[in-house]
Write an enzyme that holds these catalytic residues in place. Sequence first.
Site, PDB file in Angstrom:
ATOM      1  N   TYR A   9      50.272  28.749  -6.869  1.00  0.00           N
ATOM      2  CA  TYR A   9      51.291  29.248  -7.530  1.00  0.00           C
ATOM      3  C   TYR A   9      51.602  28.972  -8.910  1.00  0.00           C
ATOM      4  CZ  TYR A   9      55.427  32.376  -6.724  1.00  0.00           C
ATOM      5  OH  TYR A   9      56.234  33.212  -6.967  1.00  0.00           O
ATOM      6  N   LYS A  46      44.605  48.107  16.106  1.00  0.00           N
ATOM      7  CA  LYS A  46      43.636  48.180  15.518  1.00  0.00           C
ATOM      8  C   LYS A  46      43.268  47.030  14.578  1.00  0.00           C
ATOM      9  CE  LYS A  46      41.278  51.828  13.772  1.00  0.00           C
ATOM     10  NZ  LYS A  46      40.896  53.218  14.514  1.00  0.00           N
TER      11      LYS A  46
HETATM   12  C1  LIG Z   1      40.704  56.378  20.012  1.00  0.00           C
HETATM   13  C2  LIG Z   1      41.617  56.776  19.171  1.00  0.00           C
HETATM   14  O1  LIG Z   1      41.935  56.233  18.148  1.00  0.00           O
HETATM   15  C3  LIG Z   1      42.864  57.846  19.553  1.00  0.00           C
HETATM   16  O2  LIG Z   1      42.747  58.092  20.647  1.00  0.00           O
HETATM   17  O3  LIG Z   1      43.719  57.989  18.668  1.00  0.00           O
END
Ligand SMILES: CC(=O)C(=O)O
Length: 755
Positions: free
Chosen positions: A42, A97
């Site tokens: 920092y 994800k």
């Molecule tokens: C597999 C995927 O990305 C969906 O079903 O939205």
Amino acid sequence: MSTKNRVTPEEALAYHLDPTPGKYEIVASKPMTTQRDLSLAYSPGVAVPVEAIAERPETAYDYTVKGNMVAVISNGTAILGLGNLGALASKPVMEGKAVLFKRFADVNAIDIELDTTDPDEIIKAVSLMGPTFGGINLEDIKAPECFIIEQRLKEIMDIPVFHDDQHGTAVICAAGLINALELSGKKIEDCKIVLNGAGAAGIACLELVKAMGARHDNCIMCDTKGVIYQGRTEGMNQWKSAHAAKTEARTLEDAMKGCDVFLGVSAKGALTPDMVSTMADNPVIFAMANPDPEITPEDAHAVRPDAIVATGRSDYPNQVNNVLGFPYLFRGALDIHARAINDDMKIACAKALANLAREDVPDEVAMAYGRKLTFGRDYIIPTPFDPRLIHVIPPAVAKAGMDTGVARRPIIDMDGYAESLKARMDPTAAILQGINARARQAQARMIFAEGDDPRVLRAAVAYQRGGMGTALVVGREAHVKEQLEAAGIGDAYRELQIVNSANCKHIETYKDFLYRRLQRQGMDREDAHKLATRDRHVFAALMLVHGHGDGMITGATRKSAHVLELINKVIDAKPSDGAVGITALLHKGKVVLIGDTLVHEWPDEHDLADIATAGARVARGLGIEPRVAFASFSTFGYPVSERAMKMHVAPQVLDERGVDFEYDGEMAVDVALNPEMMKHYPFCRLTGPANVLVVPARHSASISVKLMQEMAGATVIGPILTGIPHSVQICSNRATVNDILHMAALSASRLGQTR
Ligand SMILES: CC(=O)C(=O)O
Ligand SMILES: NC(=O)C1=CN([C@@H]2O[C@H](COP(=O)(O)OP(=O)(O)OC[C@H]3O[C@@H](n4cnc5c(N)ncnc54)[C@H](OP(=O)(O)O)[C@@H]3O)[C@@H](O)[C@H]2O)C=CC1
Ligand SMILES: [Mg+2]
């Protein structure tokens, strides 16, 4: 869905809730402990990279996380197949994800949910985030807005913008199609193709298939209104119009007649067996709707045994799943500091995936999946846990990006790049995955000895529902029921097999067996009978030796040494019987096995040689090529110490035995594990850091393992009891549900390699 793979709502919520809410956390990659660290990270130190970036913006890739950071952006208007449930509700999917990005390609990803359905607001918000990220992954934003948003962001942003529901699906579909057509002996330009579902995934799939050579006139797209033909006005938009066909066909049924390829990204059951029966010879059917396909492989094969069938699901062969694409596409794109992910990069990804499936599948993949995979009708595309993906796909993507001019920083040494990709991946995940896969393959009847403990019960349920085999739980029925109900999984009671010694039909056989074993060790018939019925460790071991279970897991409620003593009443598991305990420590991408952690109290040099051999065997069973170090506080004879002498001479015992693995010692642990330290001993015979440590005594083993667990938070698997002819695993009495499950999986996975 079979009960084997069933995930209950309670389990899904508990997974997301425990031990901390959500699925990831952010970890600092630089030290932040001293005043000096603070000055560097920092003010004032941070001002230097600020000025450097202001002067030369591309250095942001050197001095910040930008180059390995992706935003997963959604507004929740099309969450999986669940529809528009809003931005907040989409967060679990987007976090998921982010975790997949990390797990499969070491990409740091952060989820951002935007509370708006207005494309202009999304475009504005995302475009303003450009400086932060190396790439943008749009997710679960509904069609047709997703097309407008992605197109505009691509135009205005100087980093890759990629809507995975469109292009991830398309890339994997294309990869599978390349191989399916190869197997059916057809050329894409000659194929009649029908695509059902004209949304985000459908439009993108057809575009990519056409970019790969399919002829527009040979392709028919359908939606809920039937064929999208030239001149149709109902339910149209500009993206559908681009694919409108010049055809007399009006229904899916009409379109299917004589077609070579069906691609479904529509809805469950949209394709009937009658339609399939009218397809051309050797048809290709990709029924990709989730969670239920347009037609099941069984129904398709019933009418057309010559069909090659793929689905989006993991419980059938040929899974067309976009997790095979996005991690590696972004990895390759980030590593060249790409301005975009273009069609050439997507096609390169698809081709690399297709080629990988044709290659000989190495043993480590077969080991991870518990079966040999060979290119053919049931294996047209790699499986998601294939460890080759990380070093094969990103180089192909990066090269295509460089060839098409989107790379800001081209990679010079491609071979070096592939090697660096291998090093990115955490081998511990692959090891756990391998254990689980082999357990699923073994389908073992696993005896959970301590059915009175809620952790054990939850692990037993997870074992069975995880498809690993049958869980045999030792306990009293009413008590097990009560415990399961208290844990919120009361419905599992009907699934588990409860074995109660009080009403077990084999108990007389067990008692007699035990009495025969113990009668000359001061045990009378009465005592032996009590022990058989009242001690669950003994009872479980009796079940095992009589073949009434394939493996056994215990130790969650008592000290390991005590449990081992009880098991020895039934099974010969003493040092003199060849038994050895090996513990695997998994931490920060490293795996180290330590032995003996269970059986030998103070091993001599011959025992140490046995332990080394057992450690090497366990390592190979886990897919690791062993490098054994005899660990001590002294290194190669210095400082001289009487107590280190046995560690010094143990390698000589192995020399005499002529074993087939690397070993050396004695050496201090830092020499064994740190290549820089090892360099000071150029004569050392280990070709790399040790991964099996043979330690002087059980107390040093226990101290090492517990220190790593407490101080470093290492994952501990074991002690793995090896060298005996039965698969018995004794977990620690502070084991969590997950630890017990790992041990049960390990016990199952070791069947067939127990000695
Ligand atoms: C597999 C995927 O990305 C969906 O079903 O939205
Ligand atoms: N396997 C994989 O990796 C992936 C699979 N998918 C699957 O693809 C499907 C579509 O997803 P996505 O494109 O994002 O969704 P969209 O909502 O963007 O598009 C759905 C399209 O399917 C059409 N459709 C729906 N039901 C039928 C039917 N019975 N017959 C013909 N067409 C139908 C719709 O027609 P209309 O335009 O007339 O409304 C629309 O064109 C989902 O099942 C999803 O699970 C999606 C991404 C990845
Ligand atoms: Mg999605």
